[in-house]
Design a protein around this motif. Sequence first.
Motif, PDB file in Angstrom:
ATOM      1  N   ARG A  25       0.554  -1.321   0.168  1.00 52.74           N
ATOM      2  CA  ARG A  25       0.002   0.358   0.022  1.00 52.74           C
ATOM      3  C   ARG A  25       0.624   1.119   0.003  1.00 52.74           C
ATOM      4  O   ARG A  25       1.551   1.340   0.679  1.00 52.74           O
ATOM      5  CB  ARG A  25      -1.123   0.011   1.011  1.00 52.74           C
ATOM      6  CG  ARG A  25      -1.637   0.958   1.400  1.00 52.74           C
ATOM      7  CD  ARG A  25      -2.590   1.009   2.605  1.00 52.74           C
ATOM      8  NE  ARG A  25      -3.611   1.720   2.736  1.00 52.74           N
ATOM      9  CZ  ARG A  25      -4.560   2.354   2.433  1.00 52.74           C
ATOM     10  NH1 ARG A  25      -5.150   2.257   1.259  1.00 52.74           N
ATOM     11  NH2 ARG A  25      -5.135   3.651   2.498  1.00 52.74           N
ATOM     12  N   MET A  27       1.406   5.319   0.810  1.00 54.42           N
ATOM     13  CA  MET A  27       0.720   6.374   1.029  1.00 54.42           C
ATOM     14  C   MET A  27       1.497   7.480   1.521  1.00 54.42           C
ATOM     15  O   MET A  27       2.540   7.292   1.184  1.00 54.42           O
ATOM     16  CB  MET A  27       0.040   5.492   2.716  1.00 54.42           C
ATOM     17  CG  MET A  27       1.726   5.300   3.628  1.00 54.42           C
ATOM     18  SD  MET A  27       0.675   4.332   4.633  1.00 54.42           S
ATOM     19  CE  MET A  27       0.014   2.647   4.319  1.00 54.42           C
ATOM     20  N   GLN A  28       0.952   8.724   2.040  1.00 54.35           N
ATOM     21  CA  GLN A  28       1.958   9.394   2.614  1.00 54.35           C
ATOM     22  C   GLN A  28       1.739   9.785   4.226  1.00 54.35           C
ATOM     23  O   GLN A  28       0.339  10.014   5.088  1.00 54.35           O
ATOM     24  CB  GLN A  28       1.273  10.557   1.974  1.00 54.35           C
ATOM     25  CG  GLN A  28       1.884  12.190   2.566  1.00 54.35           C
ATOM     26  CD  GLN A  28       1.427  12.278   3.747  1.00 54.35           C
ATOM     27  OE1 GLN A  28       2.240  13.520   3.964  1.00 54.35           O
ATOM     28  NE2 GLN A  28       0.584  12.964   4.193  1.00 54.35           N
ATOM     29  N   LYS A  29       3.198   9.871   4.667  1.00 57.25           N
ATOM     30  CA  LYS A  29       2.850   9.830   6.112  1.00 57.25           C
ATOM     31  C   LYS A  29       4.312  11.033   6.773  1.00 57.25           C
ATOM     32  O   LYS A  29       4.999  10.746   6.232  1.00 57.25           O
ATOM     33  CB  LYS A  29       3.092   8.642   6.263  1.00 57.25           C
ATOM     34  CG  LYS A  29       3.559   8.141   8.094  1.00 57.25           C
ATOM     35  CD  LYS A  29       3.675   6.982   8.870  1.00 57.25           C
ATOM     36  CE  LYS A  29       3.705   6.920  10.158  1.00 57.25           C
ATOM     37  NZ  LYS A  29       2.473   7.510  10.502  1.00 57.25           N
ATOM     38  N   TYR A  35       5.657   2.940   1.234  1.00 57.58           N
ATOM     39  CA  TYR A  35       4.387   1.879   1.238  1.00 57.58           C
ATOM     40  C   TYR A  35       4.854   1.036   2.285  1.00 57.58           C
ATOM     41  O   TYR A  35       6.201   1.028   2.298  1.00 57.58           O
ATOM     42  CB  TYR A  35       5.267   1.633  -0.047  1.00 57.58           C
ATOM     43  CG  TYR A  35       6.146   0.543  -0.464  1.00 57.58           C
ATOM     44  CD1 TYR A  35       6.655  -0.594  -0.110  1.00 57.58           C
ATOM     45  CD2 TYR A  35       7.413   1.161  -1.061  1.00 57.58           C
ATOM     46  CE1 TYR A  35       8.344  -1.414  -0.888  1.00 57.58           C
ATOM     47  CE2 TYR A  35       9.085   0.651  -1.702  1.00 57.58           C
ATOM     48  CZ  TYR A  35       9.063  -0.544  -0.836  1.00 57.58           C
ATOM     49  OH  TYR A  35      10.247  -1.003  -0.868  1.00 57.58           O
ATOM     50  N   TYR A  45       7.810  -0.435   6.967  1.00 59.57           N
ATOM     51  CA  TYR A  45       7.589   0.746   6.232  1.00 59.57           C
ATOM     52  C   TYR A  45       8.754   1.309   5.682  1.00 59.57           C
ATOM     53  O   TYR A  45       9.719   1.493   5.754  1.00 59.57           O
ATOM     54  CB  TYR A  45       7.044   2.157   6.744  1.00 59.57           C
ATOM     55  CG  TYR A  45       5.658   2.275   7.006  1.00 59.57           C
ATOM     56  CD1 TYR A  45       4.622   2.188   6.410  1.00 59.57           C
ATOM     57  CD2 TYR A  45       5.247   1.653   9.098  1.00 59.57           C
ATOM     58  CE1 TYR A  45       3.319   3.142   7.227  1.00 59.57           C
ATOM     59  CE2 TYR A  45       4.193   0.814   9.469  1.00 59.57           C
ATOM     60  CZ  TYR A  45       3.125   1.832   8.330  1.00 59.57           C
ATOM     61  OH  TYR A  45       1.887   1.936   9.104  1.00 59.57           O
ATOM     62  N   THR A  65      -2.996   5.684  -1.578  1.00 59.46           N
ATOM     63  CA  THR A  65      -4.151   6.467  -1.425  1.00 59.46           C
ATOM     64  C   THR A  65      -3.960   8.161  -2.308  1.00 59.46           C
ATOM     65  O   THR A  65      -3.291   8.704  -3.152  1.00 59.46           O
ATOM     66  CB  THR A  65      -3.279   7.352   0.010  1.00 59.46           C
ATOM     67  OG1 THR A  65      -2.801   7.693   0.412  1.00 59.46           O
ATOM     68  CG2 THR A  65      -3.904   5.860   1.138  1.00 59.46           C
ATOM     69  N   ALA A  68      -1.214   9.882  -1.204  1.00 62.64           N
ATOM     70  CA  ALA A  68       0.346  10.135  -2.095  1.00 62.64           C
ATOM     71  C   ALA A  68       0.120  10.644  -3.196  1.00 62.64           C
ATOM     72  O   ALA A  68       1.412  10.986  -3.653  1.00 62.64           O
ATOM     73  CB  ALA A  68       0.324   8.177  -1.791  1.00 62.64           C
TER      74      ALA A  68
END
Length: 314
Positions: A25, A27-29, A35, A45, A65, A68
């Motif tokens: 997956r 995503m932005q974090k 990913y 991660y 997402t 992202a």
Amino acid sequence: MKQLTDLKAILHSQRSNIYYLEKCRVMQKDGRVLYLAEAEAVNQYWNIPIANTTCLLLGTGTSITQAAARMLAKAGVLIGFCGGGGTPLLMGTEIEWLTPQSEYRPTKYLQGWMSFWFDEKKRLEAAKIFQIARINFLIKIWQKDRNLAAEGFTIEKIEDSLEAYCQRCRGATTVSDLLQSEARLTKQLYHFAAITTTQSQFKRSHKGGDTANGFLNHGNYLAYGLGATTLWVLGIPHGFAVMHGKTRRGALVFDVADLVKDTLILPWAFICAKEGATEQEFRQQVIQIFTDHKALDFMFNQVKTVALKNDWDI
């Protein structure tokens, strides 16, 4: 969070990374694109350095997402959905890319391209320029790449075929003539590569079936990613091809990708097949040689040269 200018600080022609991801997956974090790979014991991660990335291929079992995708767009990263192993490249049923929506791209290259594209003779001349550049790039790289030479890929063995092809290119009067000559050269290069790597029973099949064909398909799609990146950055729509598939929306991507396919993809597909490499090992090898030989930079320079050409010799 990084600013827009920071994310685009590295020119696309100088970027090093192409990512293929599966079963994860995106995503932005904390202002980064990551990913997530789910393991049995713990979730892991991994960071994606988006400012130094040209395109992101999302394979089997992936999701992304909205946050992202927004950050990838700010960094000018192209996103493609594809099948397992990087092929085929899919969005619905057509070859397509999710491109960052930005109107702050140069206009002179599109305007230059349109200034000649509707003239059939100039379009043919542009196709010839690409083909001659393609051969010159092959000669340059094969003469200096010691790894290729060690595997038997040397210019001396195909010099006559390359010279004959250049002569046929210069003498071609239609795009059909050019396509026929290209098909003949490609067949000769496949035969040479197969004999050099002791795979004499090889027969080209776009449906794969054997390792060499699978690697060729895989590597070609990586080259299409570079071609799509080049055209997006320069603002030239993919439909304005000069040689291949004028009825297909992604046709110009094929023209641009062909600048490097014979030089870099073809030999390493056969070499890696002979050595029993995995798809991941082959992909890493191809991405590394793209960087080593500045393939993206070469594509940019050739497209710019044609787009801004004024003295058409026809």
